[in-house]
Design an enzyme around this catalytic site. Structure first.
Site, PDB file in Angstrom:
ATOM      1  N   ALA A  50       0.544  -1.316   0.013  1.00 42.26           N
ATOM      2  CA  ALA A  50      -0.010   0.086   0.154  1.00 42.26           C
ATOM      3  C   ALA A  50       0.893   1.208   0.181  1.00 42.26           C
ATOM      4  O   ALA A  50       2.234   1.125   0.505  1.00 42.26           O
ATOM      5  CB  ALA A  50      -0.767  -0.103   1.095  1.00 42.26           C
ATOM      6  N   SER A  51       0.403   2.447  -0.587  1.00 41.83           N
ATOM      7  CA  SER A  51       1.087   3.547  -0.619  1.00 41.83           C
ATOM      8  C   SER A  51       1.499   4.175   0.567  1.00 41.83           C
ATOM      9  O   SER A  51       2.800   4.836   0.654  1.00 41.83           O
ATOM     10  CB  SER A  51       0.496   4.401  -1.666  1.00 41.83           C
ATOM     11  OG  SER A  51       0.330   3.727  -3.094  1.00 41.83           O
TER      12      SER A  51
END
Length: 206
Positions: free
Chosen positions: A10-11
């Site tokens: 996930a960013s």
């Protein structure tokens, strides 16, 4: 013997990198397989400098499977970085399988003759490159729209930056006027010396 290594990304820290874990486990279980190792991190897909991806690549052996939910979980890289990652995967003989890329699923199956497998690998390679390019375009488009939104908000006066703590600054100025030292002010107000210096300079100018 090959292993399935699942990669979850996930960013940002606020996002749940492990959100797709159940989907990857289900995919493997339906094929009578088990995930041998998990690699989970919160890093941008636009950079190659990802600790868990690096660890995965170090752990991989020839014919291991790198399993991801979507190609954009593996890459939002620019062309040069994607080519480097692809070359590393090829050198290590790692097969990429993505849930959003059905042509890649044959990599976890021994079905088919040599010709069929080679054709599937060629088609999968082309589709993988295509989805990586789409993921990069989506990333750059979102960044551009974000920058445009910020610029418009600033032009409209809706973004004024960080507002000063007027009450705190008034108290700092009051302490300066009483002759308190900067160290005393920092200790009492919990501010930085830079803040005291800025307010002292502003007061002298006034």
């Amino acid at each position: 013997m090959s292993f399935i290594r699942a990669y979850l990304r996930a960013s940002t820290k606020e996002q749940d990198a492990g959100r797709a874990r159940a989907d990857l486990e289900r995919f493997a279980k339906e094929r009578g397989l088990a995930v041998a190792a998990w690699y989970e991190e919160n890093e941008s897909g636009a950079t190659l400098k990802r600790p868990e991806l690096d660890r995965l690549m170090r752990d991989c052996h020839p014919q291991d499977v790198l399993l991801v939910e979507q190609v954009d979980r593996l890459s939002r890289l620019n062309e040069a970085d994607w080519e480097k990652l692809r070359a590393d995967l090829k050198t290590k003989q790692v097969r990429v399988v993505a849930l959003d890329l059905p042509t890649s699923w044959q990599a976890v199956s021994d079905a088919g003759d040599e010709f069929s497998r080679r054709m599937a690998e060629a088609i999968n390679g082309m589709m993988l490159d295509m989805l990586a390019a789409i993921a990069r375009k989506d990333y750059t488009d979102r960044r551009r729209r974000q920058a445009q939104g910020i610029a418009k908000a600033k032009a409209d006066g809706r973004m004024r930056g960080r507002q000063e703590d007027a009450k705190r600054n008034a108290a700092i100025l009051a302490m300066l006027k009483t002759g308190a030292s900067w160290n005393q002010i920092v200790a009492v107000m919990g501010c930085s010396r830079a803040t005291v210096a800025k307010l002292a300079k502003r007061d002298r100018a006034a």
